[in-house]
Design a protein around this motif. Structure first.
Motif, mmCIF file in Angstrom:
data_model
loop_
_atom_site.group_PDB
_atom_site.id
_atom_site.type_symbol
_atom_site.label_atom_id
_atom_site.label_comp_id
_atom_site.label_asym_id
_atom_site.label_seq_id
_atom_site.Cartn_x
_atom_site.Cartn_y
_atom_site.Cartn_z
ATOM 1 N N GLU A 367 70.834 4.916 45.649
ATOM 2 C CA GLU A 367 70.092 4.274 46.743
ATOM 3 C C GLU A 367 70.148 5.117 48.016
ATOM 4 O O GLU A 367 69.130 5.319 48.692
ATOM 5 C CB GLU A 367 70.666 2.875 47.007
ATOM 6 N N ASN A 368 71.339 5.607 48.356
ATOM 7 C CA ASN A 368 71.465 6.380 49.587
ATOM 8 C C ASN A 368 70.714 7.708 49.497
ATOM 9 O O ASN A 368 70.092 8.155 50.469
ATOM 10 C CB ASN A 368 72.943 6.614 49.900
ATOM 11 N N ALA A 369 70.733 8.320 48.312
ATOM 12 C CA ALA A 369 70.006 9.571 48.133
ATOM 13 C C ALA A 369 68.507 9.346 48.277
ATOM 14 O O ALA A 369 67.797 10.154 48.894
ATOM 15 C CB ALA A 369 70.324 10.165 46.763
ATOM 16 N N HIS A 370 68.014 8.246 47.712
ATOM 17 C CA HIS A 370 66.586 7.957 47.836
ATOM 18 C C HIS A 370 66.205 7.652 49.291
ATOM 19 O O HIS A 370 65.081 7.940 49.717
ATOM 20 C CB HIS A 370 66.193 6.794 46.922
ATOM 21 N N SER A 371 67.132 7.066 50.051
ATOM 22 C CA SER A 371 66.855 6.855 51.475
ATOM 23 C C SER A 371 66.670 8.193 52.189
ATOM 24 O O SER A 371 65.719 8.371 52.964
ATOM 25 C CB SER A 371 67.995 6.066 52.126
ATOM 26 N N TYR A 372 67.570 9.146 51.927
ATOM 27 C CA TYR A 372 67.429 10.464 52.545
ATOM 28 C C TYR A 372 66.146 11.160 52.075
ATOM 29 O O TYR A 372 65.445 11.800 52.862
ATOM 30 C CB TYR A 372 68.638 11.338 52.202
ATOM 31 N N ARG A 373 65.851 11.018 50.773
ATOM 32 C CA ARG A 373 64.632 11.628 50.236
ATOM 33 C C ARG A 373 63.392 11.033 50.905
ATOM 34 O O ARG A 373 62.453 11.746 51.271
ATOM 35 C CB ARG A 373 64.600 11.397 48.727
ATOM 36 N N ASP A 374 63.394 9.704 51.094
ATOM 37 C CA ASP A 374 62.249 9.052 51.737
ATOM 38 C C ASP A 374 62.105 9.495 53.184
ATOM 39 O O ASP A 374 60.980 9.652 53.689
ATOM 40 C CB ASP A 374 62.394 7.533 51.654
ATOM 41 N N LEU A 375 63.234 9.687 53.867
ATOM 42 C CA LEU A 375 63.167 10.217 55.237
ATOM 43 C C LEU A 375 62.509 11.586 55.246
ATOM 44 O O LEU A 375 61.749 11.919 56.165
ATOM 45 C CB LEU A 375 64.571 10.308 55.842
ATOM 46 N N ALA A 376 62.802 12.390 54.231
ATOM 47 C CA ALA A 376 62.206 13.728 54.147
ATOM 48 C C ALA A 376 60.690 13.626 54.034
ATOM 49 O O ALA A 376 59.944 14.381 54.682
ATOM 50 C CB ALA A 376 62.785 14.491 52.955
ATOM 51 N N TYR A 377 60.199 12.687 53.219
ATOM 52 C CA TYR A 377 58.745 12.512 53.078
ATOM 53 C C TYR A 377 58.120 12.032 54.378
ATOM 54 O O TYR A 377 57.072 12.532 54.803
ATOM 55 C CB TYR A 377 58.447 11.518 51.958
ATOM 56 N N VAL A 378 58.762 11.038 55.009
ATOM 57 C CA VAL A 378 58.205 10.485 56.242
ATOM 58 C C VAL A 378 58.166 11.546 57.333
ATOM 59 O O VAL A 378 57.248 11.578 58.167
ATOM 60 C CB VAL A 378 59.028 9.257 56.697
ATOM 61 N N ALA A 379 59.160 12.442 57.324
ATOM 62 C CA ALA A 379 59.228 13.503 58.341
ATOM 63 C C ALA A 379 58.414 14.731 57.949
ATOM 64 O O ALA A 379 58.670 15.834 58.452
ATOM 65 C CB ALA A 379 60.689 13.885 58.567
ATOM 66 N N ARG A 381 57.933 16.167 54.725
ATOM 67 C CA ARG A 381 58.616 17.006 53.729
ATOM 68 C C ARG A 381 59.714 17.842 54.372
ATOM 69 O O ARG A 381 59.865 19.045 54.090
ATOM 70 C CB ARG A 381 57.609 17.888 52.977
ATOM 71 N N SER A 382 60.502 17.195 55.216
ATOM 72 C CA SER A 382 61.561 17.873 55.969
ATOM 73 C C SER A 382 62.641 18.438 55.050
ATOM 74 O O SER A 382 63.254 17.701 54.273
ATOM 75 C CB SER A 382 62.203 16.883 56.951
#
Length: 488
Positions: A367-379, A381-382
């Motif tokens: 879950e926490n990894a997917h949160s960071y991954r989703d932040l990357a998409y929102v930012a 593809r950070s």
């Protein structure tokens, strides 16, 4: 199949916008509408290219066409597309039949679940309740769920959760303790099957068991027995909802989850209700409704304060982090991740109910990894957030690799790791992990897993079609996971 009024008819710009973005031709949309109508039993519907053109030109179709179009575009874009957003007029139907604003009372809850599960068993296809079923979102979803917090009123010496006896001379013997324990054990078994095999293999068995339990609840029982039966009902309805979500039956899933929450309230089980709300929140995240997801998860946290175990609290914080990540709320996401980790450090397995047993160390990391991954998409593809996701996702994959029960979660995290590699511009590794996910998915009946594999492969092909491993992956995907037929 049209509604009159043509002299001042204007082109439907909203429907046209969704249609153009979908990439469908008029003929393809007509075929999709006819196909969905047949699945719903609306055999009178026969749409063609010229009819689609008239809709785009402003003609208002009758039901069930608006509802079918809403479902098709919702599935196409992965978010709720209400009838109104298509520039179409929805049918005026009673809220109790179409929405989620249902009576919060034991007998009505039992009757609704009994009727809903019976319809599911009898017809067993996407959209099985015809035009009476659609997704709710926004205030029409969140506000009725807030009534979960209202205490069940006392009624003298009578438990309002106990339905009145059937008007029949046939009185069954009282439910024995061993029989009730067997019902509870069967629910645990169904949950294990779902984790291992996905929602498509045993969904009908769960719905059938749910229907039988609601039959039992229509007999008089002592208060402790009635509460336990309501708890079993809530767990089975929640599982039926989750399995429906897993195979892509989103309106069906939402209805089961709403009814499960009603049953959990009758069982006076606040942590179970919070778990059900978290499942509803996950569905809203999947459908790109993070505001709704956040409202639901905060409702779950508030309603279960002081009663939820540390593991359940950790799960709720992890889902909260996913909602914040999807909204791009970086600081709040990090805070929720830390709170999930802190709560999980206090977990005591012996205190946890079985329905939270899935939330182990692997799932926390996932879950926490997917949160960071989703932040990357929102930012955009950070790479910074992708680098945060990578070690946490890898730990989840490693932990799930040795888990023979949670095979669906293993597949989902292989896909998650593949998306991280795509964010880091490593297509070869992404293709390799997606291939591993395909191997697992062939033994898991989960359209959710299959769709994520397809989306990941499509993304890889869009950006790296020149890479040999990516080209081979798309060929393998077409052979191993062809587009699924409708599933029950």
């Amino acid at each position: 199949m049209t509604v009159g009024g043509t002299q001042d008819k204007q082109p439907n710009a909203q429907l046209t916008s969704w249609f153009v973005r979908s990439g469908w031709s008029k003929g393809e949309l007509a075929r999709q509408v006819n196909r969905r109508a047949r699945q719903m039993g609306a055999l009178h519907v026969s749409t063609d290219t010229s009819r689609v053109r008239r809709w785009l030109d402003g003609e208002q179709p009758r039901e069930p066409i608006p509802r079918i179009l809403s479902e098709l575009f919702s599935e196409r874009f992965g978010c709720v597309v209400p009838v109104e957003d298509l520039g179409l007029r929805p049918a005026h139907q009673p809220p109790a039949a179409t929405g989620v604003d249902l009576p919060w009372a034991g007998p009505q809850t039992v009757q609704l679940i009994n009727e809903f599960s019976r319809s599911d068993l009898m017809l067993g296809r996407r959209g099985f309740l015809g035009t009476s079923l659609m997704l709710s979102a926004g205030p029409s979803l969140v506000e009725p769920m807030q009534r979960w917090l209202v205490p069940v009123p006392a009624a003298g010496g009578t438990d309002p959760r106990t339905p009145p006896p059937r008007e029949s001379g046939d009185r069954r013997p009282k439910l024995s303790g061993p029989e009730l324990e067997l019902l509870e054990a069967t629910t645990v078994m169904f949950r294990q099957w779902d984790n291992q095999c996905g929602g498509g293999l045993r969904r009908k068995a769960v719905v059938g068991q749910l229907h039988e339990v609601t039959d039992l609840l229509q007999e008089p029982h002592p208060q402790p027995v009635a509460r336990r039966l309501y708890r079993v009902t809530a767990e089975l309805a929640a599982l039926a909802g989750w399995m429906s979500y897993d195979v892509g039956l989103h309106p069906t899933a939402q209805k089961y989850l709403v009814l499960a929450l009603h049953a959990a309230k009758e069982a006076d089980d606040q942590p179970l209700g919070a778990f059900i709300l978290s499942s509803m929140s996950r569905q809203m995240i999947h459908l790109d409704r993070p505001d709704d997801a956040l409202e639901l998860i905060h409702l779950a946290q508030y309603g279960s304060r002081g009663t939820a175990t540390a593991t359940t609290q950790a799960m709720l914080h992890a889902v909260e982090a996913r909602a914040y990540a999807t909204m791009g709320q970086v600081n709040k996401c990090h805070r929720a991740v830390r709170m999930a980790e802190d709560a999980f450090s206090d977990s005591c397995v012996s205190e946890d109910p079985d329905w939270i047993s899935f939330f182990n160390e692997a799932e926390l990391n996932a879950e926490n990894a997917h949160s960071y991954r989703d932040l990357a998409y929102v930012a955009g593809r950070s790479p910074a957030y992708a680098s945060l996701a990578r070690p946490v996702m890898q730990k989840a994959v490693d932990l799930f690799a040795g888990d023979s029960v949670h095979q669906r979660a293993y597949a989902l995290n292989l896909i998650g790791m593949a998306t991280v590699h795509l964010l880091e511009k490593e297509p070869e590794q992404a293709a390799r992990l997606t291939g591993q996910a395909i191997d697992v998915a062939r033994h898991v009946r989960s359209e959710r897993v299959n769709n994520r594999i397809r989306k990941t492969a499509d993304s890889a092909l869009r950006h790296y079609s020149h890479v040999a491993e990516v080209a081979q992956l798309t060929e393998r995907l077409a052979a191993a996971l062809p587009e699924a037929a409708e599933t029950a």
